[in-house]
Design a protein around this motif. Structure first.
Motif, short mmCIF file in Angstrom:
data_model
loop_
_atom_site.label_atom_id
_atom_site.label_comp_id
_atom_site.label_asym_id
_atom_site.label_seq_id
_atom_site.Cartn_x
_atom_site.Cartn_y
_atom_site.Cartn_z
N ALA A 14 -2.05 19.49 1.47
CA ALA A 14 -0.61 19.77 1.52
C ALA A 14 -0.14 20.06 0.10
N VAL A 15 1.05 20.66 -0.01
CA VAL A 15 1.56 21.01 -1.34
C VAL A 15 1.86 19.74 -2.13
N ASN A 16 2.57 18.79 -1.50
CA ASN A 16 2.89 17.53 -2.18
C ASN A 16 2.98 16.42 -1.14
N PRO A 17 3.04 15.18 -1.55
CA PRO A 17 3.04 14.08 -0.57
C PRO A 17 4.18 14.18 0.44
N ALA A 18 5.35 14.67 -0.01
CA ALA A 18 6.49 14.74 0.91
C ALA A 18 6.26 15.75 2.03
N SER A 19 5.40 16.74 1.78
CA SER A 19 5.23 17.79 2.79
C SER A 19 4.09 17.49 3.77
N ILE A 20 3.50 16.31 3.67
CA ILE A 20 2.41 15.97 4.60
C ILE A 20 2.98 15.79 6.00
N LEU A 21 2.39 16.50 6.94
CA LEU A 21 2.85 16.44 8.33
C LEU A 21 2.11 15.34 9.07
N TYR A 22 2.68 14.90 10.16
CA TYR A 22 2.01 13.97 11.08
C TYR A 22 1.46 12.74 10.35
N LYS A 23 2.27 12.16 9.50
CA LYS A 23 1.79 11.02 8.71
C LYS A 23 1.32 9.87 9.61
N GLU A 24 2.06 9.64 10.71
CA GLU A 24 1.67 8.54 11.60
C GLU A 24 0.31 8.77 12.21
N ASP A 25 0.12 9.99 12.72
CA ASP A 25 -1.18 10.30 13.33
C ASP A 25 -2.30 10.15 12.31
N ILE A 26 -2.04 10.66 11.10
CA ILE A 26 -3.07 10.60 10.07
C ILE A 26 -3.39 9.13 9.75
N GLY A 27 -2.33 8.30 9.71
CA GLY A 27 -2.52 6.88 9.49
C GLY A 27 -3.43 6.27 10.54
N GLU A 28 -3.20 6.64 11.79
CA GLU A 28 -4.03 6.14 12.90
C GLU A 28 -5.49 6.58 12.74
N TRP A 29 -5.66 7.87 12.38
CA TRP A 29 -7.03 8.37 12.25
C TRP A 29 -7.78 7.58 11.16
N CYS A 30 -7.04 7.31 10.07
CA CYS A 30 -7.68 6.63 8.95
C CYS A 30 -8.18 5.24 9.36
N LYS A 31 -7.49 4.64 10.33
CA LYS A 31 -7.91 3.31 10.78
C LYS A 31 -9.17 3.38 11.64
N ARG A 32 -9.42 4.54 12.24
CA ARG A 32 -10.57 4.65 13.14
C ARG A 32 -11.84 4.85 12.33
N ASP A 33 -12.95 4.38 12.88
CA ASP A 33 -14.20 4.61 12.15
C ASP A 33 -14.98 5.79 12.73
N ASP A 34 -14.38 6.48 13.72
CA ASP A 34 -15.12 7.62 14.29
C ASP A 34 -14.50 8.97 13.86
N ILE A 35 -13.63 8.95 12.86
CA ILE A 35 -13.12 10.20 12.28
C ILE A 35 -13.09 10.02 10.77
N ARG A 36 -13.51 11.05 10.06
CA ARG A 36 -13.35 11.01 8.59
C ARG A 36 -12.18 11.90 8.21
N VAL A 37 -11.26 11.35 7.44
CA VAL A 37 -10.08 12.11 7.04
C VAL A 37 -10.08 12.27 5.53
N CYS A 38 -9.98 13.50 5.04
CA CYS A 38 -9.88 13.74 3.60
C CYS A 38 -8.55 14.45 3.35
N LEU A 39 -7.69 13.78 2.62
CA LEU A 39 -6.36 14.29 2.39
C LEU A 39 -6.23 14.67 0.92
N THR A 40 -5.60 15.81 0.64
CA THR A 40 -5.40 16.18 -0.76
C THR A 40 -4.05 16.87 -0.93
#
Lengths: 345, 246, 282
Positions: free
Chosen positions: C155-181
């Motif tokens: 994303a351009v900056n932290p404020a423009s990150i979409l679907y923060k809740e979903d991404i938070g959920e994914w990060c908690k799971r051990d069956d998805i790898r999430v790389c955010l930049t």
């Protein structure tokens, strides 16, 4: 196809019958430079010797330059959309082979994937009678394989000595000639022979003979030659005239118009052109074809390559209108040749 | 924009014809009056107000007094729409600049020239930010209405950035070049429904030129049709002298 | 004779209602939409990567990708950036407002069937996450059908990150790898900095057993493709969604053509192999 003979002395009364009984659209002189296809009310107005119409005969009727496609209305919090479809019966008389081939192309465009009823309803209600022509300086339909047409018309009239050779392509056409023409007979050996000679002579009269196949074969090889395309497009105004007068161009924009009361409105489509800079512009501000050489190259690709891959036909019928209309003297026919001179595989 | 927007209509250096064009919208004028509050209208309403959101401005800026007034409008209005050639491109008034201000004053006013508060003519966007342009001489009243409607709806008005040729072709016009005339149509901005070519004369680019005009090709075209360098300069400068295209 | 027919044409939208609006960033809002006709809502089914044409009364029509899970039959969701006429008008609308909808359109969608039993690499840039959300939600419904899943999102900056809740959920799971930049971090940002392309070298999926899907702004594709090629992913296994100007959505207006393909009917998702054979695609 049925082949019939219409005696010359029956011709005028046949046409007059059609004028009386149909919404008859035919070529009429507009000014010293052009003819236009318009409503004909008497035989004398009809001028089949026409050489040039700015806009192709059927395009303005089947796919008008501005066309309402949806009307809408709002009351409080309810909205309503309704289709607007026009389909009155029209008879188009005096259309040349190239332009009928162009209609056949548009038929394919507007019926592939999704059926466009705004076009097709008008097309289904259009009677087309073709007539033969004399090639102009800018005609190259022969090179595009579009100088002869075998479908897409109801009747096609070719003038022979003292008679017309009539090709009847549909039962509707057959009914017309049986009902409105007198002295009709089946074509015989002598008629076929003279017709054949006429077509043969016609094919010898063309001055331009661009090799479209070589363009198709070589286009990929010259695609990235920026210098070449800059040269070709140097004088291009990006005015879009070439597309707007083209019988096979069909790109359109859609826009909404609303009344000042903000309750009623309509959705309109209007002719667009891939030569205009905004054509490739998206809401985010990115333009997929920012330069005039991008755009001209794209137009040639669309005309001579895209639809060969898609429909197995060129999207160019060689009518020459784009060449005549271009104030920058850009000619698709000579550019086809330039590509061939530049690369030959 | 919520509620009925307040609109002011202002005139600067020009003939006043643009405001008359709005008054000429006849049947639509009633609808317009009901859709917006017109609080200032130089040519039509005597009382005036300094409380408006949308300013429709005609005329070019050609005196120091004009400069003050347009800056004031700029400080009040949220949206400024330039109306007509003079406001949008400087229009015919810019021809004055070709002589130089002092020379022009002398030619017109002789020994009284020092009484005159004149500066180089400029389109209004040289002094204030213009949001939309209803171009032309005269402007197209329907286009002005389109812009006002769009502003009420909060959408960006669709103002053509294609040349007059597009409108000629959509109308099926015979090209005026084929009738032996010349025309600025290939580089002139459309939106007028090709008014002049449709009535048998060449376009003079009163709406200004498109964003990327092929100026060299237009010069070639006019020269090819026998125009001298002076004639060509004249065609380019008639409405667009401020643009310095040639 | 102009007829106001009852028969619908391809250009006539169905009426739908905005049932929920959620502001997710300063420029993006989520819109939940339900057709007014219950039957239409029932019949409405789509595939991840497809789009609809949405009409705002009096303003116009524009294409938007569907972001919701195709398994969700109650409503569908769009994620809309306030950027043009139609999107701007939508952003001013309230819950309960009516809009017009045509679609779903696009025969080229994210090939979830072909992804089954393979690793899945998802690369999103900016608003490009929106259409990919539909795919991610869908494949997570049947997680066992897929091998490893990795999501790279820039994303351009932290404020423009979409679907923060979903991404938070994914990060908690051990069956998805999430790389955010993000390109432009703020003081609080502790994660990766830079464009998403930078993270591709870290991917360790075997190319012969991986399907890649990409969606982002037009400028991103060239660089993403270069990185993917360095990793030797086969062009048949890489899918990109191509944005173009669209007016009709049904293959008529021709604005979205790319060579002999139309983004609206043949795409918007194409394989990299198809794209390599199209001029001007990326």
């Amino acid at each position: 196809m049925l082949y019939k003979i219409l005696p010359r002395d029956s011709y005028q009364s046949f046409v007059e019958n059609l004028i009386r009984n149909f919404d008859f659209i035919g070529p009429k002189r507009k000014d010293k430079a052009t003819h236009e296809f318009t409503k004909i009310t008497s035989f004398g107005e009809l001028d089949l010797s026409y050489k040039k119409t700015t806009i192709p005969p059927a395009k303005q009727i089947l796919f008008p330059s501005t066309e309402e496609i949806v009307e809408y209305r709002r009351e409080d919090n309810s909205i309503e959309f309704r289709p607007v479809v026009e389909h009155s019966l029209k008879l188009l008389f005096g259309v040349h082979s190239c332009d009928i081939n162009a209609i056949n192309f548009l038929d394919k465009v507007f019926s592939t994937d999704f059926s466009d009823d705004n076009y097709l309803s008008k097309r289904r209600n259009m009677v087309i009678i073709g007539t033969d022509c004399e090639p102009r300086e800018t005609c190259f339909c022969l090179a595009m394989g579009k100088e002869y047409v075998t479908a897409g018309f109801d009747l096609f009239l070719s003038e022979l000595t003292n008679r017309y050779f009539v090709r009847v392509a549909t039962s509707q056409g057959n009914k017309l000639i049986e009902k409105y023409a007198s002295g009709i007979s089946s074509a015989g050996e002598k008629d076929f022979k003279e017709y054949n000679e006429k077509i043969g002579d016609f094919r010898k009269k063309f001055k331009l003979s661009p090799d479209a196949k070589s363009f198709y074969d070589n286009f990929d090889l010259i695609y990235n030659d920026e210098e070449f395309w800059k040269k070709v497009a140097k004088n291009c105004f990006s005015c879009g005239s070439c597309c707007l007068v083209c019988p096979t161009c069909f790109c359109f924009n859609v826009r909404d118009e609303i009344e000042l009361n903000l309750k009623e409105g309509k959705r309109i489509r209007e002719w667009d052109s891939c030569m205009i800079p905004e054509y490739g512009l998206v809401a985010g501000g990115h333009n997929f074809r920012p330069t005039k050489e991008n755009r001209l190259k794209q137009r040639y690709q669309c005309k001579l390559k895209t639809f060969v891959d898609k429909f197995n036909t060129y999207a160019c019928v060689g009518c020459g209108r784009c060449i005549e209309t271009c104030l920058a003297n850009i000619s698709i026919a000579s550019d086809i040749d330039s590509v061939r001179k530049e690369v030959t595989v | 924009m919520s509620g009925k927007p307040k609109v002011g209509i202002f005139g600067f250096t020009g003939c006043g014809g643009c405001q008359l064009e709005i008054l000429d919208a006849e049947d639509k004028l009633v609808d317009l009056a009901s859709a917006v509050d017109i609080v200032h209208f130089t040519e039509a309403i005597t009382e005036h107000s300094d409380d408006y959101e949308i300013a429709l401005v005609e005329g070019s800026i050609s005196t120091n007094h004009d400069v003050e007034r347009i800056k004031k409008i700029g400080s009040i209005a949220k949206i400024i729409v330039a109306i007509g050639a003079c406001a949008c491109t400087g229009g015919l008034n810019c021809l004055k600049n070709l002589y130089g201000v002092e020379k022009a004053k002398e030619l017109v006013y002789g020994d009284k020239k020092d009484w005159i508060d004149a500066i180089e003519t400029r389109p209004i966007d040289e002094y204030v930010k213009v949001d939309y342009y209803a171009r032309g001489c005269p402007p197209n009243r329907f286009e002005i209405l389109q812009i006002v409607k769009a502003l009420i709806l909060g959408k960006k008005p669709e103002i053509p950035n294609y040349p007059v040729c597009v409108e000629c072709k959509r109308l099926g016009n015979t090209c005026v070049y084929d009738l032996g005339m010349t025309c600025m149509g290939p580089i002139a901005r459309a939106g007028c429904e090709a008014r002049c070519p449709s009535n048998g004369s060449g376009c003079e680019a009163c709406r200004g030129v498109i964003d990327e005009p092929n100026v060299n090709a237009q010069k070639d075209l006019l020269a090819e049709r026998g125009l001298t360098v002076e004639d060509i300069m004249e065609q380019f400068n008639l409405y667009n002298a401020c643009k310095k295209l040639v | 004779m102009k007829e106001k027919e009852s028969k619908k044409t391809i250009y006539v939208p169905d009426i739908a209602k905005i049932t929920r609006i959620e502001e997710v960033t300063p420029t993006e809002k989520l819109f939940n939409i339900v057709f007014e006709e219950p039957k239409k809502q029932e019949e409405f089914s789509f595939k991840p990567g497809q789009f609809v044409e949405l009409t705002v009364f009096g303003v116009g029509e524009a294409p938007f990708s569907i972001t919701s899970n195709p398994n969700n039959k109650e409503y569908f969701q769009l994620c809309i950036r306030n950027i043009g006429n139609v999107s701007g008008a939508l952003h001013r609308m309230k819950e309960g407002s009516k809009v017009g909808i045509r679609g779903p359109f696009g025969n080229g969608y994210f090939p979830y069937e072909k992804m089954k039993n393979h690793n899945v690499l998802i690369i999103a840039g900016g608003l490009g996450l929106a259409p990919l959300m539909s795919l991610i939600r869908y494949i997570l419904d049947s997680r066992d059908d897929y091998k490893e899943i990795m999501i790279i999102y820039g994303a351009v900056n932290p404020a423009s990150i979409l679907y923060k809740e979903d991404i938070g959920e994914w990060c908690k799971r051990d069956d998805i790898r999430v790389c955010l930049t993000v390109d432009n971090p703020d003081d609080k940002w502790t994660g990766e900095i830079g464009v998403c392309t930078n993270l591709i070298p870290r991917v360790d999926f075997p190319p012969e057993d991986t399907k890649v899907v990409v969606c982002g702004p037009p400028v991103m594709y060239k660089y993403v493709v270069q990185e993917l090629e360095k990793k030797e992913f086969a062009p048949e296994d890489v899918y990109l969604s191509l944005e173009r100007r669209m007016e009709c959505g049904v293959g008529k207006c021709n604005h979205c053509h790319i060579g002999n393909k139309l983004s609206c009917v043949d795409g918007p998702v194409f394989s990299l192999w198809e794209i390599k054979n199209l001029k001007e695609a990326i």
